[in-house]
Design a protein around this motif. Structure first.
Motif, PDB file in Angstrom:
ATOM      1  N   THR A   1       7.185  39.770  61.384  1.00 47.09           N
ATOM      2  CA  THR A   1       7.140  38.980  60.166  1.00 47.09           C
ATOM      3  C   THR A   1       5.693  38.591  59.892  1.00 47.09           C
ATOM      4  O   THR A   1       4.999  38.101  60.772  1.00 47.09           O
ATOM      5  CB  THR A   1       8.006  37.722  60.315  1.00 47.09           C
ATOM      6  OG1 THR A   1       9.348  38.126  60.542  1.00 47.09           O
ATOM      7  CG2 THR A   1       7.942  36.857  59.076  1.00 47.09           C
TER       8      THR A   1
ATOM      9  N   ILE B   1      16.654  38.069  59.804  1.00 43.20           N
ATOM     10  CA  ILE B   1      16.446  36.703  60.263  1.00 43.20           C
ATOM     11  C   ILE B   1      17.678  35.890  59.882  1.00 43.20           C
ATOM     12  O   ILE B   1      18.171  35.985  58.752  1.00 43.20           O
ATOM     13  CB  ILE B   1      15.179  36.081  59.612  1.00 43.20           C
ATOM     14  CG1 ILE B   1      13.919  36.805  60.110  1.00 43.20           C
ATOM     15  CG2 ILE B   1      15.076  34.591  59.946  1.00 43.20           C
ATOM     16  CD1 ILE B   1      12.660  36.383  59.391  1.00 43.20           C
TER      17      ILE B   1
ATOM     18  N   ALA C   1      10.336  33.684  63.589  1.00 42.00           N
ATOM     19  CA  ALA C   1      10.535  35.128  63.586  1.00 42.00           C
ATOM     20  C   ALA C   1       9.568  35.805  64.543  1.00 42.00           C
ATOM     21  O   ALA C   1       8.607  35.206  65.007  1.00 42.00           O
ATOM     22  CB  ALA C   1      10.341  35.663  62.172  1.00 42.00           C
TER      23      ALA C   1
END
Lengths: 215, 300
Positions: free
Chosen positions: A59, A6, A55
């Protein structure tokens, strides 16, 4: 060299129309075990939720203070948590059941699988939540205050578990237990009392200090 | 009952009529009403995460009472066929009132995300609606007051077979909606945030549960009057017996326990020389169980 999972640049955080923190930039890489610290109301939970929103599906966030509802075994709880992977009746595929077995063993809670969750310690229950993230094949696991209300023994045990998981995933956990957190963290995110977000891989203690003092 | 069956086998036609038109409808009504209210209670307890939630507490039954009061007192006695049997118009008005209260609750559930706030809202809604009912009673004549009272006392004795069919259909619809939503009802117990983060549509789960509860409560309240307590107690007994909170088990189990409790309460109320109001019997049986739940689980 590092696998960036990320990447956030210049994010501004706010809650209920009130700006909290701006200019937030960071990277989350595979293998990171990130401690997120800041005073109450500084925007830790807001940041975690923002990461979750930005995300992808890989996630997973575990919120703080999940009620230990009586009448479910640990295994059932993990199965329920895998909401998007189960069928209409809440059943998992054989492959997912096997990864559930593996996750319970990996977190050393496989001997508790038939225990009612209301009889588990807070630490054991926290690990059940983490297990569900593992079954859901999370590449980044976000935990909001996983060590809150835990006694010292459980706190260490949960943090060690997080550290062990970091080989294959990245972990971000918010906490107020700065000392214990620092002992397992590889990176620190700190939201300072000056409202500035700082990220450090070295001199993590100094970075943590900024949440107390204006620098 | 056993006596009636014995007489029936001897070929008594009068007894057969009693069986067909009095005993069997009453038993069927008691079982259906108990089952439906318990199923509604089980869902409401889960989506509101409150062990004491049921249609009665959430004001849905009060809405039905208001509907009945309006039909009885403002509409005069036109809605009554015969002297004591509540007619279709009263029943229909009760059904609409229940629906109206449920719509208010649905709207409020969008506004109040917090489960406790929503429960308090439901209780307040019940208070307001009951106050309006009292005002209506105050300004009504003695005859319609008496008729209305016999309806609010709660009874299984006035149902006809078509009404029973309507209740059975409502039970089937309510059960199908809730059973299809069973894994959502499981996950919502762990909090809205947790459910949302796990990928569950929290609003949808809550709307489906309240819709199902409305269908169930509306039909029962329309034909039997407002009945409390069975909806609260039955799911708890089901959880205690089955030793689980998983809705795949608890939904059918609540349906069964509700059915049995309601039938038992009705049989009890018939033991007295003059039949007692069923709602009162249920309160006498149900409230000690609720108090026991409160004492045993103070954290709730």
């Amino acid at each position: 060299m590092k696998d960036t999972l990320i990447n956030v640049r210049d994010l501004a955080l706010g809650h209920g129309g009130k700006p909290l923190c701006s200019g937030v930039s960071f990277e989350i890489c595979k293998g990171d075990c990130i401690m997120l610290c800041g005073a109450n109301g500084s925007g830790k939970t807001t940041l975690l939720k923002a990461i979750l929103t930005m995300a992808g599906e890989e996630t997973v966030m575990i919120p703080t203070r999940i009620p230990k509802v009586a009448g479910f075994t640990l295994r059932e709880f993990v199965r329920i948590s895998c909401f998007t992977r189960s069928d209409l009746g809440g059943r998992l595929s054989d492959a997912d059941e096997m990864s559930l077995d593996a996750a319970l063993r990996r977190l050393s809670i496989d001997h508790l699988e038939d225990r009612d969750i209301s009889t588990l310690s807070d630490g054991e229950f926290q690990k059940a939540g983490i297990a569900s993230a593992v079954v859901r094949k999370a590449s980044v696991i976000l935990l909001d205050e996983p060590t809150a209300f835990l006694d010292a023994e459980n706190r260490i045990s949960v943090l060690r578990t997080l550290r062990e998981l970091c080989g294959t995933t990245a972990i971000v956990f918010s906490t107020h237990d700065l000392h214990d957190g620092l002992s397992v963290a590889t990176k620190v995110f700190a939201i300072g009392s000056d409202g500035i977000f700082r990220c450090a891989e070295e001199d993590m203690d100094k970075c943590v200090e900024t949440i107390f003092h204006k620098v | 009952m056993a006596l009636a069956v014995a007489d029936l086998s001897c070929g008594g036609t009068a007894d057969f009529q009693v069986m067909l038109h009095l005993r069997m409808p009453r038993m069927a009504t008691a079982m259906l009403a108990g089952a439906a209210l318990s199923l509604a209670g089980a869902q409401m307890q889960s989506v509101l995460r409150n062990p004491l939630a049921d249609p009665h507490i959430m004001g849905v039954s009060s809405g039905a009472a208001l509907g009945a009061a309006i039909a009885t007192m403002l509409g005069g006695r036109a809605g009554f066929s015969g002297n004591t049997l509540p007619g279709i118009s009263t029943a229909g008005a009760a059904f609409l009132g229940a629906l109206a209260a449920a719509i208010v609750i649905l709207a409020a559930s969008k506004k109040f995300k917090n489960a406790t706030t929503l429960l308090i809202f439901g209780v307040m809604l019940g208070f307001i609606v009951n106050a309006i009912v009292s005002i209506l009673q105050f300004s009504s004549d003695a005859e319609s007051l008496k008729l209305f009272y016999s309806w609010t006392a709660g009874s299984f004795s006035n149902s006809t077979w078509p009404q029973i069919l309507i209740m059975a259909a409502a039970l089937a619809i309510g059960f199908i909606i809730s059973y299809n939503s069973r894994k959502g009802l499981d996950i919502i117990l762990f909090g809205d945030e947790f459910a949302q983060m796990a990928g569950a549509g929290v609003t949808g789960i809550r709307l489906r549960a309240l819709l199902s509860s409305c269908v169930l409560t509306g039909a029962v309240t329309a034909f039997c009057g407002p009945l409390g307590f069975v909806g609260i107690v039955a799911p708890h007994i089901a959880r205690a017996i089955c030793r689980t909170s998983a809705h795949s088990t608890i939904l059918p189990a609540s349906l069964l326990t509700g059915c049995i409790i309601s039938l038992a309460a009705d049989l009890l109320s018939q033991l007295a020389s003059a039949p007692l109001p069923t709602a009162s019997t249920m309160a006498v049986v149900g409230i000690p169980v609720i108090l026991y739940i409160l004492i045993k689980k103070p954290a709730l």
